[in-house]
Motif scaffolding. Structure first.
Motif, short mmCIF file in Angstrom:
data_model
loop_
_atom_site.label_atom_id
_atom_site.label_comp_id
_atom_site.label_asym_id
_atom_site.label_seq_id
_atom_site.Cartn_x
_atom_site.Cartn_y
_atom_site.Cartn_z
N ALA A 70 0.69 -1.20 0.08
CA ALA A 70 0.01 0.05 -0.08
C ALA A 70 0.81 1.23 0.07
N GLN A 71 2.05 1.18 0.81
CA GLN A 71 2.86 2.36 0.75
C GLN A 71 3.38 2.68 -0.56
N VAL A 72 3.95 1.51 -1.16
CA VAL A 72 4.33 1.55 -2.46
C VAL A 72 3.49 2.10 -3.57
N GLU A 73 2.48 1.65 -3.56
CA GLU A 73 1.29 2.12 -4.50
C GLU A 73 0.86 3.59 -4.25
N GLN A 74 0.84 4.06 -2.93
CA GLN A 74 0.57 5.32 -2.62
C GLN A 74 1.83 6.32 -3.38
N ALA A 75 2.87 5.74 -3.18
CA ALA A 75 3.91 6.68 -3.52
C ALA A 75 3.95 6.76 -5.25
N TRP A 76 3.55 5.40 -5.93
CA TRP A 76 3.51 5.40 -7.13
C TRP A 76 2.32 6.25 -7.84
N ALA A 77 1.22 6.45 -7.01
CA ALA A 77 0.13 7.30 -7.27
C ALA A 77 0.60 8.60 -7.35
N LEU A 78 1.76 9.30 -6.17
CA LEU A 78 2.07 10.58 -6.17
C LEU A 78 3.15 10.72 -7.30
N GLN A 79 3.60 9.81 -7.71
CA GLN A 79 4.72 9.78 -8.82
C GLN A 79 4.01 10.15 -10.03
N MET A 80 2.86 9.67 -10.36
CA MET A 80 1.88 9.68 -11.57
C MET A 80 1.37 11.17 -11.61
N GLU A 81 1.20 11.81 -10.31
CA GLU A 81 0.47 13.11 -10.11
C GLU A 81 1.66 14.05 -10.53
N ASP A 82 2.87 13.70 -10.12
CA ASP A 82 4.27 14.79 -10.54
C ASP A 82 4.33 14.58 -12.03
N GLU A 83 4.47 13.49 -12.54
CA GLU A 83 4.53 13.56 -14.01
C GLU A 83 3.13 14.39 -14.67
N GLU A 84 2.11 14.08 -14.17
CA GLU A 84 1.09 14.84 -15.10
C GLU A 84 1.23 16.27 -14.75
N THR A 85 1.42 16.91 -13.62
CA THR A 85 1.88 18.11 -13.27
C THR A 85 2.83 18.83 -14.23
N GLU A 86 3.95 17.75 -14.47
CA GLU A 86 5.10 18.42 -14.88
C GLU A 86 4.65 18.54 -16.78
N ARG A 87 3.73 17.56 -17.16
CA ARG A 87 3.36 17.41 -18.40
C ARG A 87 2.56 18.71 -18.84
N ARG A 88 1.71 19.18 -17.96
CA ARG A 88 0.90 20.19 -18.05
C ARG A 88 1.62 21.54 -18.29
N ALA A 89 2.67 21.60 -17.33
CA ALA A 89 3.42 22.79 -17.10
C ALA A 89 4.11 22.97 -18.49
N THR A 90 4.64 21.68 -19.07
CA THR A 90 5.46 21.69 -20.52
C THR A 90 4.60 22.10 -21.48
N LEU A 91 3.11 21.70 -21.40
CA LEU A 91 2.26 22.32 -22.44
C LEU A 91 1.73 23.85 -22.21
N ARG A 92 1.77 24.26 -21.33
CA ARG A 92 1.68 25.67 -20.87
C ARG A 92 2.65 26.60 -21.52
N GLU A 93 3.90 26.09 -21.23
CA GLU A 93 5.11 26.75 -21.88
C GLU A 93 5.08 26.85 -23.20
N ALA A 94 4.69 25.67 -23.88
CA ALA A 94 4.49 25.48 -25.26
C ALA A 94 3.73 26.24 -25.94
N VAL A 95 2.60 26.49 -25.52
CA VAL A 95 1.41 27.25 -26.30
C VAL A 95 1.89 28.66 -26.86
N PRO A 96 2.29 29.42 -25.78
CA PRO A 96 2.97 30.66 -26.38
C PRO A 96 3.85 30.73 -27.47
N LEU A 97 4.64 29.77 -27.48
CA LEU A 97 5.68 29.57 -28.66
C LEU A 97 4.83 29.21 -29.72
N LEU A 98 3.88 28.28 -29.65
CA LEU A 98 3.04 28.12 -31.01
C LEU A 98 2.19 29.19 -31.44
N GLU A 99 1.87 30.13 -30.66
CA GLU A 99 1.03 31.34 -30.82
C GLU A 99 2.04 32.05 -31.78
#
Length: 354
Positions: A323-352
């Motif tokens: 359970a501890q490992v699965e919780q850590a993995w869930a947090l890891q996935m959240e971190d990766e999703e947050t990083e992905r969204r931040a990368t997309l936000r930075e890319a939008v002005p460059l595309l415009e």
């Protein structure tokens, strides 16, 4: 508090991050209270600089310098909060630097800095204190350090703890007073306890390894950390076994492998350094229990006792630890999703603009 004004910072530092009751006045021998008092002096210097209301005081607020110091610190402006905070300070003091939380490490570094240079330029002090976090992360998040379950205690941080014997004119003889081996420059290096008694390094290490909770001199029973008799400030819980290696646990059971991806061949089994460090510390007590259970299973147990230990192993292994490992993995996935969204936000002005 990233958008906090100078006036708001003054209010926060004098209310939320100050000690109105000064509890260390009632027990000046308490080492943790002394450290807290030192940090209070650091905070008071910042408040004085902010009240001076000049360009330099504004620079303390800019770029999030104060946020890097005070964000995520436990509150301590009531008696109850103070006692919890004292426990937080004690925990930080006796943990190996690699095992402290980033905030604990930064806090202790600030205390050391304030003690050594109490009148140093406050702006430079704040900048230096803010940089302690990045320095700690570079060291603690290095893969070779993440693979180590560092010792529970960190005895030699204290200025008064066990030290190498110096050529100070003291006649401590040619051999250890405990094991009678001649002093040398290796295992039997002469060392001096804070009480003034001498032993070789190996004998001091054995004393620390086999002590239950109180670490005292074999001759006078004085505390090996502060040198006082009947010390109550340095009673430290001791682990009953070394923790089972986290990396082995993750690789053998493939706890973190999602569908279609095997993380067992990756250095940190799919985790970022931050998440691996957190999981290593959060799972430590249960990994100590795991080692103890394995020891029990190697003994000559009755069938009933072996069955009971086996049930405990299954509950710990496939229940709590998983359970501890699965919780850590869930947090890891959240971190990766947050990083992905931040990368997309930075890319939008460059595309415009393209």
């Amino acid at each position: 508090m990233s958008d906090t004004t100078v006036e708001q910072w003054i209010y926060n530092l004098t209310r939320q991050y100050s000690f109105p009751i000064r509890p260390w006045d009632f027990d000046p021998s308490d080492p943790y209270a002394k450290a807290i008092d030192t940090f209070q002096s650091f905070t008071s210097r910042i408040v004085a600089a902010l009240r001076h209301d000049d360009v330099r005081s504004w620079s303390l607020v800019q770029d999030g310098k104060l946020n890097k110091i005070y964000d995520d610190l436990p509150c301590f402006n009531t008696c109850t909060e103070y006692m919890k905070f004292r426990g937080w300070v004690k925990d930080a003091t006796f943990k190996h630097p690699q095992r402290r939380t980033p905030k604990q490490h930064q806090w202790l570094c600030i205390v050391d800095l304030q003690e050594s240079e109490p009148t140093y330029d406050i702006e430079a002090t704040v900048i230096q204190a803010a940089d302690y976090l990045s320095t700690w992360k570079k060291r603690a998040y290095a893969i070779e350090n993440l693979m180590i379950d560092w010792p529970t205690q960190y005895f030699f941080r204290s200025k008064h703890a066990i030290k190498d014997a110096e050529e100070d004119g003291t006649d401590f003889g040619d051999s250890c007073w405990i094991c009678a081996n001649d002093f040398d420059a290796d295992l039997h290096l002469p060392q001096r306890g804070p009480c003034g008694h001498y032993q070789c390094r190996r004998c001091f290490q054995k004393a620390l390894e086999h002590a239950a909770a109180e670490y005292t001199c074999a001759f006078c029973r004085a505390c090996l950390i502060c040198g006082t008799n009947s010390c109550k400030n340095h009673i430290i819980p001791r682990e009953e076994a070394p923790p089972h290696p986290l990396n082995d646990l993750l690789r053998w059971e493939h706890f973190v492998c999602p569908v279609g991806r095997c993380t067992a061949i990756e250095p940190l089994c799919g985790f970022s350094p931050k998440r691996y460090w957190s999981l290593r510390e959060q799972s430590r007590k249960n990994r100590v229990r795991l080692t103890k259970i394995y020891w029990y299973l190697k003994q000559d147990l009755t069938p009933e006792h072996r069955a009971h230990v086996g049930e405990e192993l299954d509950h710990l292994y496939n229940g709590i630890l998983k359970a501890q490992v699965e919780q850590a993995w869930a947090l890891q996935m959240e971190d990766e999703e947050t990083e992905r969204r931040a990368t997309l936000r930075e890319a939008v002005p460059l595309l415009e603009t393209s």
